[in-house]
Design a protein around this motif. Sequence first.
Motif, mmCIF file in Angstrom:
data_model
loop_
_atom_site.group_PDB
_atom_site.id
_atom_site.type_symbol
_atom_site.label_atom_id
_atom_site.label_comp_id
_atom_site.label_asym_id
_atom_site.label_seq_id
_atom_site.Cartn_x
_atom_site.Cartn_y
_atom_site.Cartn_z
ATOM 1 N N GLU A 189 -6.996 4.793 -12.454
ATOM 2 C CA GLU A 189 -5.910 5.186 -11.556
ATOM 3 C C GLU A 189 -6.112 4.576 -10.165
ATOM 4 O OE1 GLU A 189 -3.735 9.273 -10.121
ATOM 5 O OE2 GLU A 189 -5.923 9.253 -10.242
ATOM 6 N N SER A 190 -7.336 4.592 -9.693
ATOM 7 C CA SER A 190 -7.638 4.010 -8.384
ATOM 8 C C SER A 190 -7.336 2.513 -8.363
ATOM 9 C CB SER A 190 -9.106 4.268 -8.053
ATOM 10 O OG SER A 190 -9.462 3.649 -6.862
ATOM 11 N N ARG A 191 -7.728 1.825 -9.402
ATOM 12 C CA ARG A 191 -7.447 0.380 -9.490
ATOM 13 C C ARG A 191 -5.949 0.113 -9.551
ATOM 14 N NH1 ARG A 191 -12.028 -0.732 -13.956
ATOM 15 N NH2 ARG A 191 -13.799 -0.799 -12.547
ATOM 16 N N GLN A 192 -5.249 0.921 -10.323
ATOM 17 C CA GLN A 192 -3.806 0.726 -10.441
ATOM 18 C C GLN A 192 -3.095 0.990 -9.121
ATOM 19 O OE1 GLN A 192 -3.147 3.390 -13.726
ATOM 20 N NE2 GLN A 192 -3.218 1.738 -15.232
ATOM 21 N N LEU A 193 -3.538 1.991 -8.393
ATOM 22 C CA LEU A 193 -2.951 2.258 -7.076
ATOM 23 C C LEU A 193 -3.203 1.097 -6.121
ATOM 24 C CD1 LEU A 193 -3.806 6.032 -6.639
ATOM 25 C CD2 LEU A 193 -1.519 5.026 -6.734
ATOM 26 N N ARG A 194 -4.419 0.558 -6.179
ATOM 27 C CA ARG A 194 -4.761 -0.582 -5.330
ATOM 28 C C ARG A 194 -3.907 -1.800 -5.693
ATOM 29 N NH1 ARG A 194 -10.233 -1.794 -6.502
ATOM 30 N NH2 ARG A 194 -10.403 0.445 -6.593
ATOM 31 N N LEU A 198 0.745 -5.420 -4.581
ATOM 32 C CA LEU A 198 2.053 -5.968 -4.955
ATOM 33 C C LEU A 198 3.122 -5.584 -3.937
ATOM 34 C CD1 LEU A 198 2.024 -5.385 -8.812
ATOM 35 C CD2 LEU A 198 2.043 -7.588 -7.642
ATOM 36 N N ASN A 199 3.081 -4.357 -3.452
ATOM 37 C CA ASN A 199 4.055 -3.941 -2.424
ATOM 38 C C ASN A 199 3.907 -4.757 -1.149
ATOM 39 O OD1 ASN A 199 5.406 -1.971 -3.881
ATOM 40 N ND2 ASN A 199 3.935 -0.384 -3.326
ATOM 41 N N ARG A 200 2.668 -5.043 -0.762
ATOM 42 C CA ARG A 200 2.440 -5.880 0.428
ATOM 43 C C ARG A 200 2.986 -7.290 0.225
ATOM 44 N NH1 ARG A 200 -2.365 -4.373 -0.190
ATOM 45 N NH2 ARG A 200 -3.324 -2.766 0.753
ATOM 46 N N GLN A 201 2.747 -7.851 -0.952
ATOM 47 C CA GLN A 201 3.246 -9.195 -1.245
ATOM 48 C C GLN A 201 4.767 -9.225 -1.235
ATOM 49 O OE1 GLN A 201 1.548 -10.810 -4.848
ATOM 50 N NE2 GLN A 201 -0.514 -10.172 -4.272
ATOM 51 N N ILE A 202 5.378 -8.206 -1.800
ATOM 52 C CA ILE A 202 6.842 -8.133 -1.810
ATOM 53 C C ILE A 202 7.381 -8.020 -0.390
ATOM 54 C CG2 ILE A 202 8.789 -6.642 -2.472
ATOM 55 C CD1 ILE A 202 7.247 -6.131 -5.120
ATOM 56 N N ASP A 203 6.782 -7.174 0.411
ATOM 57 C CA ASP A 203 7.221 -7.025 1.805
ATOM 58 C C ASP A 203 7.079 -8.332 2.580
ATOM 59 O OD1 ASP A 203 7.889 -4.388 1.386
ATOM 60 O OD2 ASP A 203 6.008 -3.598 2.225
ATOM 61 N N THR A 204 5.992 -9.040 2.346
ATOM 62 C CA THR A 204 5.786 -10.327 3.016
ATOM 63 C C THR A 204 6.863 -11.330 2.619
ATOM 64 O OG1 THR A 204 3.393 -9.957 3.074
ATOM 65 C CG2 THR A 204 4.162 -12.225 3.370
ATOM 66 N N LEU A 205 7.182 -11.387 1.335
ATOM 67 C CA LEU A 205 8.219 -12.315 0.870
ATOM 68 C C LEU A 205 9.597 -11.945 1.418
ATOM 69 C CD1 LEU A 205 7.282 -12.985 -2.850
ATOM 70 C CD2 LEU A 205 7.227 -14.600 -0.957
ATOM 71 N N LYS A 206 9.864 -10.673 1.541
ATOM 72 C CA LYS A 206 11.156 -10.253 2.086
ATOM 73 C C LYS A 206 11.306 -10.653 3.552
ATOM 74 C CE LYS A 206 12.166 -6.352 -0.933
ATOM 75 N NZ LYS A 206 12.295 -4.884 -1.009
ATOM 76 N N LEU A 215 10.143 -15.579 -7.181
ATOM 77 C CA LEU A 215 8.826 -14.976 -7.012
ATOM 78 C C LEU A 215 8.947 -13.486 -6.703
ATOM 79 C CD1 LEU A 215 5.795 -15.370 -6.924
ATOM 80 C CD2 LEU A 215 6.009 -16.115 -4.558
ATOM 81 N N LEU A 216 9.934 -13.144 -5.912
ATOM 82 C CA LEU A 216 10.180 -11.749 -5.583
ATOM 83 C C LEU A 216 10.559 -10.949 -6.830
ATOM 84 C CD1 LEU A 216 10.345 -9.778 -3.191
ATOM 85 C CD2 LEU A 216 12.726 -10.427 -2.933
ATOM 86 N N ASN A 217 11.399 -11.525 -7.672
ATOM 87 C CA ASN A 217 11.757 -10.860 -8.934
ATOM 88 C C ASN A 217 10.532 -10.668 -9.822
ATOM 89 O OD1 ASN A 217 14.459 -10.529 -8.375
ATOM 90 N ND2 ASN A 217 15.065 -12.437 -9.380
ATOM 91 N N ASP A 218 9.704 -11.693 -9.899
ATOM 92 C CA ASP A 218 8.490 -11.622 -10.721
ATOM 93 C C ASP A 218 7.555 -10.518 -10.216
ATOM 94 O OD1 ASP A 218 6.685 -12.542 -12.773
ATOM 95 O OD2 ASP A 218 5.518 -13.476 -11.162
ATOM 96 N N LEU A 219 7.350 -10.476 -8.914
ATOM 97 C CA LEU A 219 6.475 -9.447 -8.336
ATOM 98 C C LEU A 219 7.060 -8.048 -8.515
ATOM 99 C CD1 LEU A 219 5.299 -11.173 -5.034
ATOM 100 C CD2 LEU A 219 3.941 -10.731 -7.083
ATOM 101 N N SER A 220 8.367 -7.930 -8.413
ATOM 102 C CA SER A 220 9.010 -6.636 -8.609
ATOM 103 C C SER A 220 8.840 -6.149 -10.044
ATOM 104 C CB SER A 220 10.496 -6.715 -8.270
ATOM 105 O OG SER A 220 10.673 -6.979 -6.904
#
Length: 109
Positions: free
Chosen positions: A51-56, A61-69, A79-84
């Motif tokens: 669970e800890s690894r999955q949260l990390r 992934l959320n950080r990467q998506i925010d950066t791309l946005k 890339l945004l679709n793939d990460l989502s």
Amino acid sequence: MKKTIISSMMLLTISMSLSLGLAQQPASALVSDPTTIDRLQDERNDLLIQESRQLRDQDDLNRQIDTLKRVNDPRNRFLLNDLSQKRDIKFNQLQQTRYDLREIEQALM
């Protein structure tokens, strides 16, 4: 894989015993065997680590998506679709891990 199958079978057996009312004693009496309790506690610890690894991973992934946005480049759309999609898969895995964790914790009560 084999450990997951064994754990799933153990959880299924405990769940069925509890839900069908085959035992009139409390759930803790169903898992009074020290070996079974140790296995359940080991599985619980493994699930907490998972669970800890999955949260990390999900946070990453959320950080990467925010950066791309923020970059607002049309080429980033794919890339945004793939990460989502990866984030959605991670979320589903996290939900399953949490469900398994709750099942084990109920069995240990």
